[in-house]
Design an enzyme around this catalytic site. Structure first.
Site, PDB file in Angstrom:
ATOM      1  N   LYS A 178     -14.629  -2.223   2.107  1.00 48.60           N
ATOM      2  CA  LYS A 178     -13.366  -2.499   1.422  1.00 48.60           C
ATOM      3  C   LYS A 178     -12.264  -1.609   1.997  1.00 48.60           C
ATOM      4  O   LYS A 178     -12.530  -0.588   2.617  1.00 48.60           O
ATOM      5  CB  LYS A 178     -13.520  -2.238  -0.086  1.00 48.60           C
ATOM      6  CG  LYS A 178     -14.574  -3.110  -0.766  1.00 48.60           C
ATOM      7  CD  LYS A 178     -14.087  -4.549  -0.900  1.00 48.60           C
ATOM      8  CE  LYS A 178     -15.098  -5.417  -1.642  1.00 48.60           C
ATOM      9  NZ  LYS A 178     -16.226  -5.849  -0.815  1.00 48.60           N
ATOM     10  N   ASP A 179     -11.020  -2.018   1.744  1.00 49.97           N
ATOM     11  CA  ASP A 179      -9.870  -1.267   2.240  1.00 49.97           C
ATOM     12  C   ASP A 179      -9.925   0.184   1.783  1.00 49.97           C
ATOM     13  O   ASP A 179     -10.327   0.482   0.656  1.00 49.97           O
ATOM     14  CB  ASP A 179      -8.566  -1.897   1.738  1.00 49.97           C
ATOM     15  CG  ASP A 179      -8.352  -3.302   2.271  1.00 49.97           C
ATOM     16  OD1 ASP A 179      -8.984  -4.222   1.727  1.00 49.97           O
ATOM     17  OD2 ASP A 179      -7.576  -3.462   3.219  1.00 49.97           O
ATOM     18  N   ARG A 180      -9.490   1.077   2.658  1.00 48.72           N
ATOM     19  CA  ARG A 180      -9.454   2.496   2.302  1.00 48.72           C
ATOM     20  C   ARG A 180      -8.238   2.815   1.432  1.00 48.72           C
ATOM     21  O   ARG A 180      -8.370   3.442   0.384  1.00 48.72           O
ATOM     22  CB  ARG A 180      -9.429   3.360   3.564  1.00 48.72           C
ATOM     23  CG  ARG A 180      -9.310   4.844   3.236  1.00 48.72           C
ATOM     24  CD  ARG A 180      -9.269   5.720   4.470  1.00 48.72           C
ATOM     25  NE  ARG A 180      -9.126   7.122   4.092  1.00 48.72           N
ATOM     26  CZ  ARG A 180      -9.077   8.127   4.958  1.00 48.72           C
ATOM     27  NH1 ARG A 180      -9.151   7.886   6.257  1.00 48.72           N
ATOM     28  NH2 ARG A 180      -8.947   9.361   4.538  1.00 48.72           N
ATOM     29  N   LYS A 197     -13.545   3.114  -6.155  1.00 49.51           N
ATOM     30  CA  LYS A 197     -13.071   4.184  -5.276  1.00 49.51           C
ATOM     31  C   LYS A 197     -11.569   4.046  -5.044  1.00 49.51           C
ATOM     32  O   LYS A 197     -11.018   2.942  -5.058  1.00 49.51           O
ATOM     33  CB  LYS A 197     -13.823   4.179  -3.944  1.00 49.51           C
ATOM     34  CG  LYS A 197     -13.664   2.926  -3.113  1.00 49.51           C
ATOM     35  CD  LYS A 197     -14.479   3.006  -1.834  1.00 49.51           C
ATOM     36  CE  LYS A 197     -14.267   1.780  -0.956  1.00 49.51           C
ATOM     37  NZ  LYS A 197     -12.891   1.634  -0.453  1.00 49.51           N
ATOM     38  N   LYS A 206       0.813  -1.227   0.000  1.00 49.83           N
ATOM     39  CA  LYS A 206       0.000   0.000   0.000  1.00 49.83           C
ATOM     40  C   LYS A 206       0.844   1.274   0.000  1.00 49.83           C
ATOM     41  O   LYS A 206       0.425   2.300   0.540  1.00 49.83           O
ATOM     42  CB  LYS A 206      -0.970   0.007   1.184  1.00 49.83           C
ATOM     43  CG  LYS A 206      -1.955  -1.155   1.185  1.00 49.83           C
ATOM     44  CD  LYS A 206      -2.957  -1.038   2.323  1.00 49.83           C
ATOM     45  CE  LYS A 206      -3.942  -2.179   2.315  1.00 49.83           C
ATOM     46  NZ  LYS A 206      -4.949  -2.078   3.391  1.00 49.83           N
TER      47      LYS A 206
END
Length: 415
Positions: free
Chosen positions: A82-84, A53, A24
């Protein structure tokens, strides 16, 4: 305590050194694509959109879409958060009458594409998620080391199915502790921890420390930043009712249940770690509860007990990938293991000073029946490769409720 220190108590299944690295670094390094249940496309009352997104929290973007469309955020359905810090694709449903308004919405780092008409999407209305993940800052030997780790884990039956750090908090690792206090009926101490614990690196920490020291609700309402909306909801309700129990019950249901779910997850992780130390994960024992598996997808509501009579039959099903040994997500109606696995479950509960009845005595919206959860992960379609000057790239599919970060943890050994 951050999540790395917290996770140090849970054993790895792989004994080989990890490849290290970082995930990430860019949102594009972590791509998640939801695979929905086909049933969401049945019906005409709702419009189904594919939501893309980037660097957005799921609930935050849902509320922004609702605001711009002039509808309640409760009218927007989605299958899971969901993951940011990622690029994610997931399906959402809106009332059919709001279709044109939603189509006209423009939000930075958000794309909405109408797909079909269908039904309201509820939490859990998905098969799973496809992932494309890049691990950066690794050495050139990372490919060979990854190959060795994956070979070892395949021999052991898969990756350990730990709940990921997202379940507990990345920097404020307190959700499970709050959950335990709620189970014990200590609503005042749970509120103090939720409102007052600060790790020293987040906005609002000074206000949290002040509350920890003074428990002054009026001062906290003045000092807590507006973005801490759930903390402020708790404070407002307590000021109005004088009851921390009523204050917790005023939170939105998904938020209210986060704490109990986190504690259930913590107990499961403890069990899984102990089982790695003491018992096999991929070999059923008499007393175990196994879950049925079809096409690599575990059906957690379809379970049966291992007995002396069916032991060899179940072992063969596990070898063929048609069943998996499960562990406990403790709750008042959970099917308990017996024999040696059952003794281990009892040791976990006794060590924590918790009984299954505690999950039933919670206020009704928080009460948790519990269920079984498979101990191992077998990523479907797992491929990987080394990209010079970039890092290791992985692609795989995971069933719903399974964490990609738990797969990466075995490979990276970073926490």
């Amino acid at each position: 305590m951050d999540y790395r220190e917290f996770f140090s108590q849970f054993r790895h299944l792989s004994e080989k050194p990890g490849i290290g690295g970082k995930i990430k670094i860019l949102p594009e390094d972590f791509v998640v694509i939801e695979d929905p249940l086909p049933q969401i496309f049945e019906g005409r009352k709702h419009a189904i959109f594919l939501l893309k997104k980037r660097n957005w929290d799921t609930m935050a973007v849902i509320k922004e879409i609702a605001k711009r469309a002039g509808i309640s955020h409760r009218d927007i359905g989605f299958a899971g958060t969901k993951d940011r810090h990622a690029v994610t694709y997931q399906y959402i449903s809106v009332p059919a009458g709001a279709k044109e308004k939603v189509e006209s919405i423009q939000i930075r780092d958000v794309e909405l594409r109408f797909v079909s008409y269908g039904r309201f999407i509820k939490l859990g209305h998905l098969l799973g998620n496809r992932f494309r993940i890049i691990i950066r800052d690794v050495e050139g030997s990372a490919f060979d080391r990854t190959k060795e780790i994956i070979r070892e884990l395949r021999e052991k039956g898969g990756f350990p199915n730990y709940f990921g750090y997202q379940r507990f908090g990345e920097r404020r690792v307190v959700n499970h502790l709050i959950g335990k206090l709620l189970l014990q009926g200590e609503f005042d101490e749970a509120a103090r921890l939720f409102l007052g614990y600060a790790d020293g690196s987040m906005e609002g920490d000074e206000a949290r420390r002040n509350f920890w020291e003074t428990e002054d609700v009026d001062r906290a309402l003045e000092e807590f930043p507006r973005f801490l909306r759930y903390e402020r909801t708790l404070l407002y309700t307590y000021k109005k009712t004088g009851s921390w129990k009523k204050a917790f019950l005023s939170l939105p249901l998904p938020i209210m249940r986060i704490f109990i779910h986190a504690y259930q997850s913590y107990l499961f992780n403890l069990y899984l770690s102990r089982r790695i130390e003491e018992l096999p994960l991929n070999e059923p024992l008499v007393g175990d509860i196994v879950v049925q598996v079809k096409g690599g997808i575990p059906y957690r509501d379809r379970t049966y007990r291992v007995t002396e009579t069916n032991l060899n039959f179940v072992r063969e099903k596990v070898k063929r990938g048609e069943a998996m040994v499960s562990g406990p997500l403790f709750g008042f109606a959970m099917r308990r293991a017996k024999g040696i696995p059952g003794e281990l479950e009892e040791e976990i509960l006794e060590g924590e000073g918790i009984t299954l009845d505690a999950f039933k005595k919670l206020p009704k919206p928080m009460a948790e029946p519990g269920r079984r959860r498979e101990l191992l992960i077998r990523p479907i379609g797992l491929t990987y490769g080394y990209l010079p000057e970039t890092g290791m790239c992985f692609r795989f599919f995971l069933p719903k409720g399974v964490y990609a970060t738990s797969v990466l943890r075995e490979i990276m050994k970073d926490h």
